[in-house]
Write a protein that holds these residues in place. Structure first.
Motif, PDB file in Angstrom:
ATOM      1  N   SER A   4     -33.408 -82.470   2.848  1.00  0.00           N
ATOM      2  CA  SER A   4     -34.827 -82.767   2.705  1.00  0.00           C
ATOM      3  C   SER A   4     -35.424 -83.013   4.093  1.00  0.00           C
ATOM      4  O   SER A   4     -34.705 -83.191   5.080  1.00  0.00           O
ATOM      5  CB  SER A   4     -35.019 -84.015   1.841  1.00  0.00           C
ATOM      6  N   ALA A   5     -36.732 -83.013   4.154  1.00  0.00           N
ATOM      7  CA  ALA A   5     -37.416 -83.266   5.426  1.00  0.00           C
ATOM      8  C   ALA A   5     -37.063 -84.647   5.966  1.00  0.00           C
ATOM      9  O   ALA A   5     -36.916 -84.833   7.178  1.00  0.00           O
ATOM     10  CB  ALA A   5     -38.922 -83.131   5.249  1.00  0.00           C
ATOM     11  N   THR A   6     -36.895 -85.608   5.076  1.00  0.00           N
ATOM     12  CA  THR A   6     -36.535 -86.967   5.506  1.00  0.00           C
ATOM     13  C   THR A   6     -35.149 -86.988   6.135  1.00  0.00           C
ATOM     14  O   THR A   6     -34.930 -87.646   7.158  1.00  0.00           O
ATOM     15  CB  THR A   6     -36.577 -87.932   4.307  1.00  0.00           C
ATOM     16  N   GLN A   7     -34.207 -86.265   5.555  1.00  0.00           N
ATOM     17  CA  GLN A   7     -32.856 -86.222   6.102  1.00  0.00           C
ATOM     18  C   GLN A   7     -32.837 -85.531   7.457  1.00  0.00           C
ATOM     19  O   GLN A   7     -32.136 -85.967   8.365  1.00  0.00           O
ATOM     20  CB  GLN A   7     -31.917 -85.514   5.129  1.00  0.00           C
ATOM     21  N   VAL A   8     -33.599 -84.466   7.593  1.00  0.00           N
ATOM     22  CA  VAL A   8     -33.672 -83.765   8.875  1.00  0.00           C
ATOM     23  C   VAL A   8     -34.288 -84.676   9.931  1.00  0.00           C
ATOM     24  O   VAL A   8     -33.787 -84.775  11.055  1.00  0.00           O
ATOM     25  CB  VAL A   8     -34.480 -82.455   8.736  1.00  0.00           C
ATOM     26  N   ALA A   9     -35.354 -85.384   9.573  1.00  0.00           N
ATOM     27  CA  ALA A   9     -36.003 -86.302  10.514  1.00  0.00           C
ATOM     28  C   ALA A   9     -35.054 -87.430  10.918  1.00  0.00           C
ATOM     29  O   ALA A   9     -34.995 -87.805  12.090  1.00  0.00           O
ATOM     30  CB  ALA A   9     -37.273 -86.873   9.901  1.00  0.00           C
ATOM     31  N   ALA A  10     -34.298 -87.959   9.973  1.00  0.00           N
ATOM     32  CA  ALA A  10     -33.350 -89.033  10.282  1.00  0.00           C
ATOM     33  C   ALA A  10     -32.248 -88.520  11.196  1.00  0.00           C
ATOM     34  O   ALA A  10     -31.831 -89.217  12.135  1.00  0.00           O
ATOM     35  CB  ALA A  10     -32.753 -89.588   8.990  1.00  0.00           C
ATOM     36  N   GLY A  11     -31.772 -87.312  10.964  1.00  0.00           N
ATOM     37  CA  GLY A  11     -30.742 -86.721  11.824  1.00  0.00           C
ATOM     38  C   GLY A  11     -31.252 -86.504  13.237  1.00  0.00           C
ATOM     39  O   GLY A  11     -30.555 -86.805  14.206  1.00  0.00           O
ATOM     40  N   LEU A  12     -32.463 -85.989  13.359  1.00  0.00           N
ATOM     41  CA  LEU A  12     -33.042 -85.780  14.695  1.00  0.00           C
ATOM     42  C   LEU A  12     -33.267 -87.103  15.414  1.00  0.00           C
ATOM     43  O   LEU A  12     -33.053 -87.201  16.622  1.00  0.00           O
ATOM     44  CB  LEU A  12     -34.352 -85.000  14.586  1.00  0.00           C
TER      45      LEU A  12
END
Length: 46
Positions: A4-12
């Protein structure tokens, strides 16, 4: 597997925080304390 976009943002954000720590937290006292922590955690670094 889809992220999800949230997971990608957290990873970045995590990658950015680690990069910041590696680049800017190389003051001798911080470096020594991180070094000692790695040894205490059982990480062999040299």
């Amino acid at each position: 597997m889809e992220l999800s976009a949230t997971q990608v943002a957290a990873g970045l954000a995590l990658v950015a925080a680690l990069g910041f720590a590696l680049l800017f937290l190389q003051e001798p006292m911080v470096h020594d304390s991180m070094h000692n922590f790695r040894h205490a955690a059982g990480v062999t670094c040299h």
